[in-house]
Design an enzyme around this catalytic site. Structure first.
Site, PDB file in Angstrom:
ATOM      1  N   GLY A 116       0.817  -1.205   0.000  1.00 12.47           N
ATOM      2  CA  GLY A 116       0.000   0.000   0.000  1.00 12.47           C
ATOM      3  C   GLY A 116       0.846   1.247   0.000  1.00 12.47           C
ATOM      4  O   GLY A 116       2.078   1.198  -0.061  1.00 12.47           O
ATOM      5  N   ASN A 117       0.201   2.399   0.089  1.00 10.56           N
ATOM      6  CA  ASN A 117       0.923   3.665   0.060  1.00 10.56           C
ATOM      7  C   ASN A 117       1.767   3.887   1.312  1.00 10.56           C
ATOM      8  O   ASN A 117       2.801   4.548   1.245  1.00 10.56           O
ATOM      9  CB  ASN A 117      -0.070   4.819  -0.100  1.00 10.56           C
ATOM     10  CG  ASN A 117      -0.673   4.864  -1.482  1.00 10.56           C
ATOM     11  OD1 ASN A 117       0.022   5.045  -2.464  1.00 10.56           O
ATOM     12  ND2 ASN A 117      -1.985   4.679  -1.559  1.00 10.56           N
ATOM     13  N   LYS A 174       2.409  -5.181   3.621  1.00 11.01           N
ATOM     14  CA  LYS A 174       2.013  -6.278   4.504  1.00 11.01           C
ATOM     15  C   LYS A 174       2.120  -7.589   3.740  1.00 11.01           C
ATOM     16  O   LYS A 174       1.844  -7.634   2.547  1.00 11.01           O
ATOM     17  CB  LYS A 174       0.590  -6.066   5.015  1.00 11.01           C
ATOM     18  CG  LYS A 174       0.436  -4.806   5.854  1.00 11.01           C
ATOM     19  CD  LYS A 174      -0.868  -4.792   6.635  1.00 11.01           C
ATOM     20  CE  LYS A 174      -2.067  -4.613   5.744  1.00 11.01           C
ATOM     21  NZ  LYS A 174      -3.328  -4.469   6.515  1.00 11.01           N
ATOM     22  N   GLY A 176      -8.405   0.298  -8.690  1.00 12.26           N
ATOM     23  CA  GLY A 176      -7.197  -0.031  -7.949  1.00 12.26           C
ATOM     24  C   GLY A 176      -7.135  -1.505  -7.603  1.00 12.26           C
ATOM     25  O   GLY A 176      -8.130  -2.103  -7.169  1.00 12.26           O
ATOM     26  N   ASP A 219      -5.786  -2.938  -5.147  1.00 15.23           N
ATOM     27  CA  ASP A 219      -6.071  -3.196  -3.741  1.00 15.23           C
ATOM     28  C   ASP A 219      -7.573  -3.223  -3.475  1.00 15.23           C
ATOM     29  O   ASP A 219      -8.066  -4.070  -2.717  1.00 15.23           O
ATOM     30  CB  ASP A 219      -5.372  -2.175  -2.843  1.00 15.23           C
ATOM     31  CG  ASP A 219      -5.673  -0.721  -3.215  1.00 15.23           C
ATOM     32  OD1 ASP A 219      -6.173  -0.465  -4.331  1.00 15.23           O
ATOM     33  OD2 ASP A 219      -5.412   0.162  -2.374  1.00 15.23           O
ATOM     34  N   THR A 257      -4.527   5.361   3.945  1.00 18.17           N
ATOM     35  CA  THR A 257      -4.049   6.671   3.502  1.00 18.17           C
ATOM     36  C   THR A 257      -5.180   7.420   2.811  1.00 18.17           C
ATOM     37  O   THR A 257      -5.394   8.606   3.030  1.00 18.17           O
ATOM     38  CB  THR A 257      -2.851   6.508   2.556  1.00 18.17           C
ATOM     39  OG1 THR A 257      -1.836   5.737   3.217  1.00 18.17           O
ATOM     40  CG2 THR A 257      -2.283   7.850   2.151  1.00 18.17           C
ATOM     41  N   THR A 296     -11.091  22.558  20.491  1.00 16.00           N
ATOM     42  CA  THR A 296     -10.754  22.565  19.070  1.00 16.00           C
ATOM     43  C   THR A 296     -10.305  21.196  18.589  1.00 16.00           C
ATOM     44  O   THR A 296     -10.693  20.747  17.499  1.00 16.00           O
ATOM     45  CB  THR A 296      -9.658  23.612  18.789  1.00 16.00           C
ATOM     46  OG1 THR A 296     -10.137  24.898  19.202  1.00 16.00           O
ATOM     47  CG2 THR A 296      -9.311  23.666  17.311  1.00 16.00           C
TER      48      THR A 296
END
Length: 246
Positions: free
Chosen positions: A8-9, A13, A95, A97, A120, A170
């Site tokens: 992945g990005n 794994k 994609g 994935d 991500t 906040t």
């Protein structure tokens, strides 16, 4: 031995395929990519099925790390696989994935599915009861949302808030707005697909998003690896790298 790799990005794994399912999962951050480390971990591989959405440099590192005699199969999306039909306008553009995750989701759960992967980027894909991928959504992942607010505004922090019903500071205001935005789209996709749809939620931000979901859902991990295991079991031996589309 059969090796399954999800590049992945943010992380790579991998797991060995055991009786048609991924075994214990190991991981390495893409930022710490070291082909020598991977080569030691993968030295027993005789075949490998993998997805790579992290670019050509990572793909080349994966190929270098695999043993010379290993048959390497890079998976790409296509019109059909493992009984799943891909209704993307141009199936090869989906994609790899996301495609593997849909196949893995179907291996774990029958019926209509909302497959939400919070990495991500967050992807939210719909698989109907007739095994058709009918469409999906991509939005910035939770961390990207938080980082963009911190970068683009002078007065807002990189929020480290907590899930609350009424934010009164906040950090909580930012955190809950971003997680609720992700949860709301997941709920909307489920509403579009129908009340019988099951939501499968995975990815690094799943733990933050799950408490904000108002619909029933199931936490799962490593859907891409489950999909790769299913694809490996169905593979007829030809190199997917050679017949796929970049």
């Amino acid at each position: 031995m059969q090796l399954l790799i999800d590049a992945g990005n943010s992380r790579i794994k991998w797991a060995w395929c055991e009786r048609g399912h991924p075994g214990e999962v190991s991981a390495l951050d893409v930022s710490a990519l070291d082909a020598a480390v991977l080569a030691r971990a993968w030295q027993a591989a005789t075949t490998a099925h993998y997805t790579c959405v992290a670019g050509d440099v990572v793909d080349a590192a994966i190929r270098r790390a695999l043993p010379p005699a290993c048959a390497a199969h890079r998976v790409f999306a296509g019109p059909t696989a493992c009984g799943i039909a891909n209704l993307y306008d141009q199936p090869a553009q989906l994609g790899a994935d996301r495609w593997a995750a849909l196949i893995g989701a179907r291996a774990l759960q029958p019926g209509p599915l909302v497959v939400a992967t919070a990495g991500t980027a967050t992807t939210i894909d719909a698989l109907d009861a007739d095994d058709r991928f009918i469409g999906g959504y991509i939005l910035p992942g939770l961390r990207l949302m938080l980082e963009s607010l911190a970068r683009r505004t002078a007065g807002l922090p990189h929020a480290d808030g907590h899930a609350v019903d009424w934010p009164r500071n906040t950090d909580d205001a930012i955190h809950n707005a971003c997680t609720d935005a992700q949860a709301a789209l997941i709920e909307r996709v489920r509403e579009q697909l129908g009340a019988q749809a099951t939501v499968l939620l995975s990815g690094g931000a799943a733990a933050a998003i799950a408490p904000r979901l108002r619909c029933a859902h199931r936490r799962v991990e490593d859907l891409v690896l489950h999909g790769l295991a299913r694809l490996a079991s169905a593979d007829n031996g030809k190199d997917v790298m050679k017949c796929g589309s970049e």
